[in-house]
Each structure stands twice: as structure tokens, then as C-alpha cells.
Design an enzyme around this catalytic site. Structure first.
Site, PDB file in Angstrom:
ATOM      1  N   ASP A 294      -6.309  16.708  -0.806  1.00 54.64           N
ATOM      2  CA  ASP A 294      -4.947  16.464  -1.242  1.00 54.64           C
ATOM      3  C   ASP A 294      -4.451  15.259  -0.457  1.00 54.64           C
ATOM      4  O   ASP A 294      -4.639  15.189   0.760  1.00 54.64           O
ATOM      5  CB  ASP A 294      -4.098  17.697  -0.891  1.00 54.64           C
ATOM      6  CG  ASP A 294      -3.060  17.988  -1.941  1.00 54.64           C
ATOM      7  OD1 ASP A 294      -2.269  17.095  -2.243  1.00 54.64           O
ATOM      8  OD2 ASP A 294      -3.025  19.136  -2.437  1.00 54.64           O
TER       9      ASP A 294
ATOM     10  N   ASP B 150     -10.521  29.592   5.720  1.00 56.68           N
ATOM     11  CA  ASP B 150     -11.006  28.420   6.455  1.00 56.68           C
ATOM     12  C   ASP B 150     -12.111  27.687   5.685  1.00 56.68           C
ATOM     13  O   ASP B 150     -12.563  28.162   4.634  1.00 56.68           O
ATOM     14  CB  ASP B 150     -11.472  28.823   7.858  1.00 56.68           C
ATOM     15  CG  ASP B 150     -12.204  30.160   7.846  1.00 56.68           C
ATOM     16  OD1 ASP B 150     -13.118  30.292   7.010  1.00 56.68           O
ATOM     17  OD2 ASP B 150     -11.858  31.075   8.632  1.00 56.68           O
TER      18      ASP B 150
ATOM     19  N   GLU C  64      -0.078  13.956  -9.179  1.00 57.63           N
ATOM     20  CA  GLU C  64       0.907  14.990  -9.527  1.00 57.63           C
ATOM     21  C   GLU C  64       2.143  14.240 -10.020  1.00 57.63           C
ATOM     22  O   GLU C  64       2.928  13.726  -9.233  1.00 57.63           O
ATOM     23  CB  GLU C  64       1.266  15.839  -8.301  1.00 57.63           C
ATOM     24  CG  GLU C  64       2.194  16.991  -8.676  1.00 57.63           C
ATOM     25  CD  GLU C  64       3.008  17.537  -7.506  1.00 57.63           C
ATOM     26  OE1 GLU C  64       3.485  18.671  -7.614  1.00 57.63           O
ATOM     27  OE2 GLU C  64       3.188  16.834  -6.490  1.00 57.63           O
TER      28      GLU C  64
ATOM     29  N   ASP D 162     -11.340  34.078   4.730  1.00 53.20           N
ATOM     30  CA  ASP D 162     -11.327  33.956   6.191  1.00 53.20           C
ATOM     31  C   ASP D 162     -12.694  34.368   6.721  1.00 53.20           C
ATOM     32  O   ASP D 162     -13.278  35.349   6.265  1.00 53.20           O
ATOM     33  CB  ASP D 162     -10.235  34.889   6.740  1.00 53.20           C
ATOM     34  CG  ASP D 162     -10.234  34.923   8.267  1.00 53.20           C
ATOM     35  OD1 ASP D 162     -10.633  33.912   8.878  1.00 53.20           O
ATOM     36  OD2 ASP D 162      -9.834  35.965   8.828  1.00 53.20           O
TER      37      ASP D 162
ATOM     38  N   ASP E  60      -9.107  35.656  11.879  1.00 52.84           N
ATOM     39  CA  ASP E  60      -7.726  35.362  12.272  1.00 52.84           C
ATOM     40  C   ASP E  60      -6.739  35.546  11.109  1.00 52.84           C
ATOM     41  O   ASP E  60      -5.551  35.259  11.240  1.00 52.84           O
ATOM     42  CB  ASP E  60      -7.599  33.945  12.874  1.00 52.84           C
ATOM     43  CG  ASP E  60      -7.893  32.853  11.855  1.00 52.84           C
ATOM     44  OD1 ASP E  60      -8.260  33.186  10.713  1.00 52.84           O
ATOM     45  OD2 ASP E  60      -7.755  31.669  12.212  1.00 52.84           O
TER      46      ASP E  60
ATOM     47  N   HIS F  15      -0.828  26.151  -7.111  1.00 53.64           N
ATOM     48  CA  HIS F  15      -0.218  26.818  -5.958  1.00 53.64           C
ATOM     49  C   HIS F  15       1.305  26.715  -5.980  1.00 53.64           C
ATOM     50  O   HIS F  15       1.959  27.200  -5.070  1.00 53.64           O
ATOM     51  CB  HIS F  15      -0.758  26.182  -4.672  1.00 53.64           C
ATOM     52  CG  HIS F  15      -0.303  24.767  -4.535  1.00 53.64           C
ATOM     53  ND1 HIS F  15      -0.745  23.762  -5.373  1.00 53.64           N
ATOM     54  CD2 HIS F  15       0.586  24.177  -3.701  1.00 53.64           C
ATOM     55  CE1 HIS F  15      -0.148  22.633  -5.059  1.00 53.64           C
ATOM     56  NE2 HIS F  15       0.672  22.852  -4.038  1.00 53.64           N
ATOM     57  N   ASP F  16       1.877  26.019  -6.966  1.00 50.06           N
ATOM     58  CA  ASP F  16       3.334  25.902  -7.065  1.00 50.06           C
ATOM     59  C   ASP F  16       3.899  26.707  -8.234  1.00 50.06           C
ATOM     60  O   ASP F  16       5.075  26.537  -8.581  1.00 50.06           O
ATOM     61  CB  ASP F  16       3.736  24.430  -7.279  1.00 50.06           C
ATOM     62  CG  ASP F  16       3.514  23.568  -6.042  1.00 50.06           C
ATOM     63  OD1 ASP F  16       3.627  24.099  -4.918  1.00 50.06           O
ATOM     64  OD2 ASP F  16       3.233  22.375  -6.197  1.00 50.06           O
TER      65      ASP F  16
HETATM   66  C1  GLC Z   1       3.976  19.030  -4.120  1.00 47.63           C
HETATM   67  C2  GLC Z   1       3.125  20.191  -3.677  1.00 47.63           C
HETATM   68  C3  GLC Z   1       4.014  21.253  -3.118  1.00 47.63           C
HETATM   69  C4  GLC Z   1       4.727  20.667  -1.919  1.00 47.63           C
HETATM   70  C5  GLC Z   1       5.474  19.389  -2.283  1.00 47.63           C
HETATM   71  C6  GLC Z   1       5.879  18.630  -1.059  1.00 47.63           C
HETATM   72  O1  GLC Z   1       4.806  19.341  -5.182  1.00 47.63           O
HETATM   73  O2  GLC Z   1       2.333  20.649  -4.724  1.00 47.63           O
HETATM   74  O3  GLC Z   1       3.309  22.416  -2.764  1.00 47.63           O
HETATM   75  O4  GLC Z   1       5.623  21.610  -1.412  1.00 47.63           O
HETATM   76  O5  GLC Z   1       4.692  18.514  -3.060  1.00 47.63           O
HETATM   77  O6  GLC Z   1       4.763  18.032  -0.450  1.00 47.63           O
HETATM   78 CA    CA Z   2      -9.911  31.859   9.653  1.00 48.81          CA
END
Ligand code: GLC
Ligand code: CA
Length: 556
Positions: free
Chosen positions: A98, A29, A256, A21, A25, A328-329
């Protein structure tokens, strides 16, 4: 296999909300990413994938997009995004965004218009069906739990959402909508993006048979994967998307993709595949704390080894896989693969190295390079993610106690990887001057970037050495393209493989046992390229590896 510009990718995934950040906030970013470009260059990476930063109400942390053409003000501006692309480019780094086109947010203008007038053309941008009597059109369960259908006002119509109800699925059968999406993709690529990671791409095609499935849980619903994952006809959409956007831009694209069938891999990642490469998860879904593996960690390693080698084998004649362990999942790989009592520099560097020297391209997730850990929560109320709550409630429904359900989500929930990046040992780990949107793991005083940067024996320094080795001029092609030949498959807890390319032979041996192991080694050991211990004991045709020792060496 044709050679492509992105084959030497050492990628780094950023979860922007938690990276840095800069305006107090409490939310990371774009400026924060720009601030750390030198650090990333120093690490040695050459591609960054940013999780979604488009305009979004953040029901699913940005995976619910309400305007594909605007950066969300929470992260910055479109101009800052252009600056990031340029600044990264100066450092030899390409930026991937993404691409989330299976669904939009329910706040997207198209969806708003579709709801306001179900007879407008916008209604055909989404998947809207009549209810079955007083019930939804069918009993599909959403991937995040609950019915996949949401009733529209006081009509008997429902819209489909495979994820949260704030993420209505787009109707890819509509050719006009597809063209609008391709134009949008091209606008971003024209701005100089290197490419995209493409979200939830196996779900674009739905099988419109829409029959009820036998219920498979106490909620009376069914996870009807066969109807909305890799459904017949998906290839038509993926091919068109590639032909009209990615291919003319020579972009790097990473799909993915869940559960790709080995015999179809070539269609996905071949020279003419829909994508450059894919993230597939068959080797990531292990957890040493799971009932299945708790008392048999070595069997888990054996299973992991089988999956890794099978994947190397499938990909061989087609293209390159993406080697990764974290994103991140997932919870942090260190926690998933290494029994707690054994987590140390040695086991962490070993885990990284297993993945790093396989054939393919490499991807890291922020914080992995310093060994960030899961932050165990004491109460379900400390979590923030809808998927966590859905899983927790599902476990209660299945009869678990609150303690058991909490323990389960604490082990497996994806939020663990989303705690703020730990830059230094000062306030909030240097992530923000304000109040962080998600609590910083208190272990930041011990585990942080700055401390490890100063220490040449740290995990961070080891990652730098691994990256430098993969990029070494005389070996780079061998690491990218060389064949992978498994070795010592009869030995428990050993993941070893040889890489062979144009007469060169490199051996990677990883001793996943906590104890010393002696292995017969008939070959001549040449230059030792990397070793997470100071020494390697060789002699009498044997090599003796310490607990969690990993060695990469040339063979003569
Ligand atoms: C993908 C993303 C995940 C998201 C899902 C719905 O699996 O990696 O974080 O919640 O798609 O978009
Ligand atoms: Ca910020």
C-alpha cells in the site's frame, strides 16, 4: 489497448493485522502470510495486495506511517518482507504494498522536525497556514469528522489533516519532497514488488483558495470536496509519480480513486494512464438495510446494474477497471447486497459471479471467499476505529438516539471487514494462540476455511471454480478483454451480460430474485461453464432460472 503482464490479475487483498498470527501476540504478521501462500495458490490468485505494514503508531491501523522504509516490528522485519516476495514469486504470485503518500503519521521524523522548528525546511513538507483570527484557516471538515486543521502549540499556525489529526497531509507542491517520495517508491520496487495500491490519491492536490464554505452540518464545518478531491492540477503530480517510478518498473498500480469523471478515465487507466487500473466505489455504496432500499431491494439491484454497466461502458475504449465488492473500508458485501432472510450459498455465489465475469481484473478481500459476515456489536465500546466513533458522534449530533446511532454504525462501519480471518473451528478460529487484537466473529464454528476446503459444494469451492474458469486458456482473453453487452435490461432483478471476443460469445445470467424467473432465450446454449445449481432448465426458447441462480454459458 496494449497488452500488459498484469491483465490476467486475480487479486487478493490481505489485511495483515487480521490474517494470521504466528507468534501469539494476537496480531497477524508477515510469517502468517507466508504460511498461507500455498492456500492462496490453491485458490488460484496471482496478486496479493497487503494493507500497510510500515512502521506506524497505528492511529489509523497503519495508514499513518512513521517510517516508509521499515516494516513495523508488529508485523515482522524487512528481511521477512523480502522472503515473502521471494516465496510468493515461487508460486507465481506478485506482491503489492500500500502506498500512502497523501499524509504521514504525526510521529514521522519529518513532522517532528517541522513541529520543533516551524522555520525549518521540514515545515514545507506539510501544509501549514496561519489561523484566521482565532479560528483555523478555514472551515473544512476532515473526512473523518471534526476540523481538518490542528493548531500547532501556542502559535497561531495550523497544519492540515484531511484524515485524523495523527495524519498530517504532505505538501505535494514541494518538489524536493516529491523527489524523496519517488526515491522511496523506487527502493521498494527495486526489491521486487509487483507494484502498489495507492491510497487516497485523489487528495494529493489541494485548491489553495482556502475560502470558507457555507456550513453543511451542525458542527459549523463544510465538507469542501471540490477543494481537495480531484482538484485541478492533480494530474501533474500523478503523471510525474508514474513517469519517475511505476512506469520504468512496469509495475501494477491500482489507484484508490473517488469519483473519477468518466471523461477523464482514459487519463487514469489508459495505455499511458497514471495507474494500471483503479478502485472506484460507485457500485459498492449500497446497503439493503438503508432506509432508501429496505423496502425496494429490486430497485437497488436495478441501480446497481446501471452503475456496473455504465462503468463497463466508460472503460471500454480506455483500459481495464478493477472488479471488486469488498475491502477493508467496507462492511461485507453479502450484508450490503443481500437481504438477510435470503443469505445462502446461492445468493452469495451469485453476488460473487455478477462481479467476477465483467470486463476488467478481479480483486477479492480476505474472507470474502468463505462468506465471512459482519459481526454486529452490542455497544459502541466494542468498536476500535476512530472513523466509527466519529460517525457515531455525528449521528448523535444530528439528533439520533444512541440505539439508532449504534444500529447505523452496525450496518455500515468499515470495521466489520477487519475481524480476524476464520481459518478453522478451533480456538480463535485458528487466527491466534493468544488474545486477538479484535474479537473473532463467533460464527467461525460454522463459517471457516478448513470446513469449506473439504466441501466441494462450498462457497470457497465455488470461488475456485470461478477463478479456474476465468483462467481457462481458451476463454481467458475473452473474460479480460471481451466487450460487455447488457442483456434482459427490461427484467427486474436480472443482471445479465454477454461477453464477446473474436467470435466467441459467453452469456452470464444472474437471477437476483428469490423466486423463479422465465426468460426468453433465442440463442443456442452451448457448453455450460458454471452453474450454482445442479441443473439449468431450458426448452421452448426459454430458460427458467431458480431463485438466485447464476449461470455462465457459451452461446453458439
Ligand atoms: C484510505 C484507506 C483507509 C484510510 C484512509 C486514510 O481510504 O483505505 O483505510 O483510513 O485512506 O489513509
Ligand atoms: Ca503476530
Amino acid at each position: 489497448m496494449l497488452k500488459k503482464w498484469w491483465h490476467n490479475t486475480i487479486g487478493y487483498q490481505i489485511y495483515p493485522k487480521s490474517f494470521q498470527d504466528t507468534n501469539g501476540d494476537g496480531i497477524g504478521d508477515i510469517r502468517g502470510v507466508i504460511r498461507h501462500l500455498d492456500d492462496l495458490q490453491d485458490l488460484g490468485i496471482n496478486v496479493i495486495w497487503l494493507c500497510p505494514i510500515y512502521k506506524s503508531p497505528m492511529v489509523d491501523h497503519g495508514y499513518d506511517i512513521s517510517d516508509y522504509d521499515r516494516i513495523d516490528p508488529m508485523f515482522g522485519t524487512n528481511e521477512e518482507m523480502e522472503e515473502l516476495i521471494l516465496e510468493a514469486d515461487k508460486r507465481g504470485i506478485k506482491i503489492l504494498m500500500d502506498l500512502v503518500v497523501n499524509h504521514t503519521s504525526d510521529q514521522h521524523e519529518w513532522f517532528q522536525k517541522a513541529m520543533a522548528d516551524p522555520d525549518s525546511e521540514y515545515a514545507d513538507y506539510y501544509i501549514i497556514k496561519e489561523g484566521d483570527g482565532n479560528n483555523p484557516p478555514n472551515n473544512w471538515r476532515s473526512i473523518f469528522g471534526g476540523s481538518a486543521w490542528e493548531k500547532i502549540g501556542d502559535t497561531n499556525k495550523y497544519y492540515l489533516h484531511l484524515f485524523t489529526k495523527g495524519q498530517p497531509d504532505l505538501n505535494w507542491e514541494n518538489p524536493k519532497l516529491r523527489e524523496i517520495i519517488y526515491d522511496m517508491v523506487n527502493r521498494w520496487l527495486d526489491m521486487g514488488l509487483g507494484g502498489f495500491r495507492i491510497d487516497a490519491i485523489s487528495h494529493l492536490k489541494k485548491n489553495f483558495a482556502y475560502v470558507n464554505q457555507p456550513a453543511d452540518g451542525p458542527d459549523g464545518l463544510a465538507s469542501a470536496w471540490d477543494y481537495f478531491r480531484n482538484a485541478k492540477g492533480l494530474n501533474v503530480f500523478l503523471n510525474e509519480l508514474n513517469e519517475k517510478t511505476f512506469k520504468p518498473h512496469n509495475a501494477l498500480t491500482i489507484g484508490e480513486v473517488d469519483d473519477v469523471r468518466p471523461e477523464e478515465l482514459g487519463e487514469f487507466i489508459g495505455d499511458d494512464g497514471y495507474f494500471s487500473t483503479i478502485f472506484d466505489f460507485c457500485h459498492t455504496q449500497f446497503h439493503v438495510k438503508d432506509k432508501e432500499w429496505k423496502d425496494r431491494p429490486l430497485e437497488m439491484i436495478r441501480e446497481l446494474r446501471e452503475r456496473l454497466f455504465a462503468k463497463q461502458d466508460y472503460a471500454k475504449g480506455h483500459g481495464l477497471m478493477c472488479n471488486f465488492t469488498d475491502n477493508h473500508d467496507t462492511s461485507r458485501s453479502v450484508e450490503r447486497f443481500i437481504p438477510e432472510a435470503y443469505i445462502s450459498f446461492y445468493s452469495e455465489s451469485l453476488l460473487a459471479s455478477v462481479n467476477f465475469f465483467l470486463r476488467g481484473i478481479v480483486f477479492l478481500y480476505q474472507g470474502q471467499e468463505i462468506g465471512m459476515r459482519d459481526y454486529q456489536k452490542k455497544s459502541i465500546n466494542e468498536f476500535l476505529d476512530l472513523a466509527t466513533f466519529n460517525n457515531y458522534n455525528g449521528y448523535l449530533l444530528k439528533g439520533m438516539t444512541e440505539e439508532e446511532a449504534l444500529e447505523k454504525v452496525n450496518n455500515e462501519c468499515r470495521e466489520h471487514s477487519r475481524t480476524p480471518m476464520q481459518w478453522n473451528d478451533r480456538k480463535n478460529a485458528g487466527f491466534t494462540e493468544g488474545t486477538p487484537w479484535f474479537e473473532v466473529n463467533p460464527n467461525y464454528r460454522r463459517i471457516n476455511y478448513e470446513t469449506q476446503k473439504k466441501d466441494e459444494n462450498s462457497l470457497l469451492s465455488y470461488y475456485k471454480k470461478m477463478i479456474a474458469l476465468r483462467k481457462r486458456e481458451d476463454l481467458e482473453e475473452a473474460f479480460i478483454y471481451g466487450d460487455t453487452i447488457p442483456r434482459y435490461e427490461d427484467q427486474d432483478g436480472i443482471i445479465a451480460y454477454e461477453r464477446r471476443y473474436e467470435g466467441k460469445r459467453i452469456l452470464a445470467i444472474h437471477n437476483c430474485n428469490a423466486r423463479e424467473i422465465r426468460l426468453p432465450l433465442g440463442d443456442e446454449i452451448g457448453e455450460i461453464l458454471l452453474n450454482n445449481y445442479e441443473k439449468l432448465n431450458v426448452g421452448d426458447g426459454n430458460v427458467v432460472l431458480s431463485g438466485f441462480q447464476s449461470v455462465i454459458t457459451k452461446l453458439i
